[in-house]
Scaffold this active site. Structure first.
Site: not given
Ligand code: ZN
Length: 227
Positions: A52, A55, A90, A105, A171-172, A198, A214
């Site tokens: 993490y 990330r 993010d 999340h 996007g999901t 997409l 997107a």
């Protein structure tokens, strides 16, 4: 008009953040079960913190894109009638200008103290076990929801879905959780539904599906909304 927007990894992929899993089921070379479960953290906290921390470092090097910025414009127009829900950890929505973002999340740039239960905005490493700013204990963990843990604030998301006029997933995939569940709540309330993705979803339950990047589809849809 009340709108709920759900975003997933596809919106941040165009900023250069890799999607959660690649074709081999790995996340940045790791099996998610070794870096994204409470059991993994208990077994090897150094590995999980290092993962993490990396990330968080990558996140500092990428920028929000036209899709994030378009959703911020929509928020300026709709105000509290927009609920922006994201699966992403993010902060590209916030850096793109959105003021109110519901992170299902959790957030990479937040640390959660397992000793005193407080949360702190966090941009640095956790791997060196810094003390909690509130209680002083070296008990901070990434404030992200791992496999086996409950997403944050589902009650308020469900309430918004039952009360919305339009639900949009961006996007999901519309065929996997949570978008697949959310669309049913929205349809049950009589809301319109739209998916911007997409890849095509041949069996998606969304009333309308628009395929494409997107960064093109989201600004175009927001322009339609603002007209
Ligand atoms: Zn603490």
């Amino acid at each position: 008009m009340k709108v709920v927007v759900l975003t997933g990894a596809g919106i941040s992929a165009e900023s250069g953040l890799p999607t959660f899993r690649d074709a081999a089921g790995l996340w940045e070379g790791h099996d998610p079960m070794t870096v994204a479960t409470p059991e993994a953290f208990a077994a090897d906290p150094d590995l999980v913190h290092r993962f993490y921390d990396e990330r968080r470092e990558v996140l500092a090097r990428v920028q929000p894109n036209a899709a994030h910025q378009a959703l911020a414009r929509l928020e300026q127009h709709l105000g509290e009638d927009l609920l922006l829900v994201t699966q992403n950890v993010d902060d590209l929505h916030e850096r793109g200008g959105s003021q109110r973002v519901h992170h299902l999340h959790g957030r990479l740039r937040s640390a959660w103290c397992t000793s005193c239960d407080r949360r702190h905005d966090w941009s640095n490493s956790l791997g060196d076990r810094p003390p909690c700013p509130a209680c002083g204990q070296p008990a901070l963990r990434p404030d992200v929801v791992w496999f086996g843990e409950m997403p944050y604030g589902m009650d308020s998301v469900h309430a918004a879905l039952f009360d919305c006029d339009l639900f949009v997933a961006i996007g999901t995939s519309g065929v996997v959780y949570p978008a697949a569940a959310f669309v049913h709540y929205a349809i049950g309330n009589g809301a319109d539904t739209l998916e911007l993705n997409l890849a095509p979803d041949p069996v998606s339950d969304f009333a309308q599906v628009r395929q494409g990047p997107a960064t093109e589809n989201v600004p175009a849809w927001v322009e339609e909304m603002l007209r």
